[in-house]
Design a protein around this motif. Structure first.
Motif, PDB file in Angstrom:
ATOM      1  N   PRO A 151       0.820  -1.216   0.000  1.00 62.52           N
ATOM      2  CA  PRO A 151       0.000   0.000   0.000  1.00 62.52           C
ATOM      3  C   PRO A 151       0.851   1.261   0.000  1.00 62.52           C
ATOM      4  O   PRO A 151       1.838   1.341   0.750  1.00 62.52           O
ATOM      5  CB  PRO A 151      -0.792  -0.089   1.320  1.00 62.52           C
ATOM      6  CG  PRO A 151      -0.616  -1.471   1.807  1.00 62.52           C
ATOM      7  CD  PRO A 151       0.600  -2.059   1.170  1.00 62.52           C
ATOM      8  N   GLU A 152       0.475   2.214  -0.833  1.00 61.08           N
ATOM      9  CA  GLU A 152       1.183   3.502  -0.861  1.00 61.08           C
ATOM     10  C   GLU A 152       0.226   4.540  -0.280  1.00 61.08           C
ATOM     11  O   GLU A 152      -0.846   4.780  -0.834  1.00 61.08           O
ATOM     12  CB  GLU A 152       1.586   3.848  -2.299  1.00 61.08           C
ATOM     13  CG  GLU A 152       2.573   5.000  -2.378  1.00 61.08           C
ATOM     14  CD  GLU A 152       2.982   5.303  -3.812  1.00 61.08           C
ATOM     15  OE1 GLU A 152       4.165   5.163  -4.134  1.00 61.08           O
ATOM     16  OE2 GLU A 152       2.091   5.675  -4.625  1.00 61.08           O
ATOM     17  N   VAL A 153       0.640   5.141   0.837  1.00 58.26           N
ATOM     18  CA  VAL A 153      -0.252   6.051   1.567  1.00 58.26           C
ATOM     19  C   VAL A 153       0.028   7.509   1.202  1.00 58.26           C
ATOM     20  O   VAL A 153      -0.889   8.293   0.973  1.00 58.26           O
ATOM     21  CB  VAL A 153      -0.107   5.837   3.098  1.00 58.26           C
ATOM     22  CG1 VAL A 153      -0.979   6.817   3.869  1.00 58.26           C
ATOM     23  CG2 VAL A 153      -0.471   4.395   3.460  1.00 58.26           C
ATOM     24  N   ALA A 154       1.293   7.890   1.162  1.00 56.87           N
ATOM     25  CA  ALA A 154       1.637   9.273   0.808  1.00 56.87           C
ATOM     26  C   ALA A 154       1.053   9.591  -0.569  1.00 56.87           C
ATOM     27  O   ALA A 154       1.055   8.741  -1.461  1.00 56.87           O
ATOM     28  CB  ALA A 154       3.147   9.455   0.797  1.00 56.87           C
ATOM     29  N   VAL A 155       0.554  10.814  -0.701  1.00 55.21           N
ATOM     30  CA  VAL A 155      -0.043  11.201  -1.983  1.00 55.21           C
ATOM     31  C   VAL A 155       1.003  11.153  -3.100  1.00 55.21           C
ATOM     32  O   VAL A 155       0.742  10.682  -4.199  1.00 55.21           O
ATOM     33  CB  VAL A 155      -0.700  12.601  -1.869  1.00 55.21           C
ATOM     34  CG1 VAL A 155      -0.999  13.179  -3.246  1.00 55.21           C
ATOM     35  CG2 VAL A 155      -1.993  12.500  -1.050  1.00 55.21           C
ATOM     36  N   ALA A 156       2.200  11.623  -2.815  1.00 55.94           N
ATOM     37  CA  ALA A 156       3.247  11.612  -3.845  1.00 55.94           C
ATOM     38  C   ALA A 156       3.754  10.189  -4.040  1.00 55.94           C
ATOM     39  O   ALA A 156       4.171   9.518  -3.106  1.00 55.94           O
ATOM     40  CB  ALA A 156       4.395  12.526  -3.420  1.00 55.94           C
ATOM     41  N   SER A 157       3.715   9.758  -5.264  1.00 62.14           N
ATOM     42  CA  SER A 157       4.052   8.370  -5.576  1.00 62.14           C
ATOM     43  C   SER A 157       5.562   8.175  -5.622  1.00 62.14           C
ATOM     44  O   SER A 157       6.277   8.930  -6.273  1.00 62.14           O
ATOM     45  CB  SER A 157       3.430   8.040  -6.930  1.00 62.14           C
ATOM     46  OG  SER A 157       3.551   6.674  -7.195  1.00 62.14           O
TER      47      SER A 157
END
Ligand code: F6R
Length: 369
Positions: A151-157
């Motif tokens: 899962p990627e939580v931070a908005v910036a990928s």
């Protein structure tokens, strides 16, 4: 939750070596062949493909731009990359021999979804590269190659981008393998190089303190430019996008060869310019050209921040700041060269007092057109 990091973004940057390794896991056999069973599009259909079209948005689009270099080089199949939001509105040419690759971390980006629906209506086969199991884009595609970034939580990928790149390389190499290519030896060598790329990303992460320091020293600047050539050009675009969204700074990425056609007019005293330098070994002509670009901008006052391969001595006299990345094959360099730019943007955002994980005006998943 943040595993001891101040921000999810820092955690996700640090997770990249593992994310990259996980995305490769089980997809290359002991003999160095690709075993992409998930790509359910039959080999005979892939052999007939006469065009690849990549659709994506934002950071995923930058992964697509890099994929084009790999796909065209290793497979000799023409490849177009298009912003998903532009794609269907220009009546694109698509048929049963077109392979459309839709890249999306969330799998819910409306622009990308609409583009792939349009492609399928025209009879094209759609392969999704996606990080979110069971999301809409893979469900509506003919096949899916999942990135295993977690899962990627931070908005910036960040980690999603690196794994999108790995998935794109796998697709390019797989297409080359299925269709047969004059680059069979090179493909075998690259597959071996991919196996050690996670370690290379790890080594980059271990040397980031000077990058953080540099970022903090630039917190008062208004503009940063990014230059690159070949696959370094999309890396420059990605570095600029990260800086815009996180640091709210004016940041622009250019193909270094375009400098003389306009952007060089922007260069002024002490303007920070990040230059992504291709390997001096592979495409050495490009390397020499970019070194002269660095000289040109420096002569006009730019503060040069040079991202270059270990052992590349030619850049040393012209680099005000030198960021070293491990030696990789040219096409794989984005996997290591992007990482310092992520760290740079994250640290600048922090130094400017911005909310790193939740930049203003942005959402993690853009479900409107
Ligand atoms: C930038 C960023 C966005 C996304 C874009 C596509 O850091 O995160 O540019 O890359 O909105 O999102 P996905 O990949 O979910 O389709």
């Amino acid at each position: 939750e943040k595993g001891g990091y101040d921000y999810f973004m820092l955690k996700e940057i640090a997770e990249q070596p593992k994310a990259v390794a996980d995305t490769l896991l089980g997809r290359i056999d002991g003999a160095g062949s690709l075993t992409l069973d998930e790509v359910r599009i039959p080999a005979n259909v892939l052999r007939e493909v006469d065009k690849v079209v990549i659709v994506a948005c934002g950071t995923a689009f930058h992964a697509g731009l890099i994929a084009k270099y790999a796909i065209e080089h290793w497979t000799r199949v023409p490849c177009e990359v298009e912003l998903a939001s532009e794609f269907r509105y220009r009546d694109p040419i698509l048929d049963q021999q077109t392979l459309v690759v839709a890249i999306s971390q969330s799998g819910e980006t409306m622009d990308t979804l609409m583009a792939l629906r349009h492609a399928r209506e025209q009879g094209a086969k759609v392969l999704a590269i996606c990080n979110t199991n069971g999301s809409t884009i893979p469900r509506e595609s003919d096949a899916v190659l999942y990135t295993h970034a977690g899962p990627e939580v931070a908005v910036a990928s960040t980690k999603a981008f690196l794994t999108q790149l790995v998935a794109c390389y796998l697709v390019a190499l797989y297409l080359g393998q299925v269709r047969g290519t004059k680059y069979a030896d090179e493909i075998r060598a690259v597959v071996r190089d991919l196996a050690s790329i996670s370690g290379a990303v790890e080594r980059v992460l271990e040397t980031m303190e000077p990058v953080r320091e540099l970022a903090r020293s630039l917190a008062g600047k208004n503009t940063v430019l990014f230059l690159g050539r070949h696959v370094g050009y999309p890396v420059a675009l990605e570095g600029a996008l990260k800086l815009k969204e996180l640091a709210y700074m004016h940041a622009e990425g250019f193909a270094a060869g375009e400098l003389k056609h306009g952007p060089i007019a922007l260069i002024e005293d002490d303007l920070p310019v990040v230059v992504v330098v291709p390997s001096p070994r592979g495409r050495s002509v490009l390397h020499d050209k970019i070194v002269s670009n660095i000289q040109e901008i420096r002569a006009r006052g730019a503060r040069t921040i040079v991202v270059a391969e270990e052992g590349d001595d030619a850049v040393v006299p012209y680099a005000d700041h030198l960021i070293r990345v491990p030696v990789t094959p040219t096409l794989l360099q984005p996997l290591v060269a992007t990482v310092p730019l992520q760290v740079f943007a994250c640290e600048l955002a922090t130094a400017r007092g911005n909310e790193v994980d939740q930049p203003r005006n942005l959402a993690k998943s853009v479900t409107v057109e």
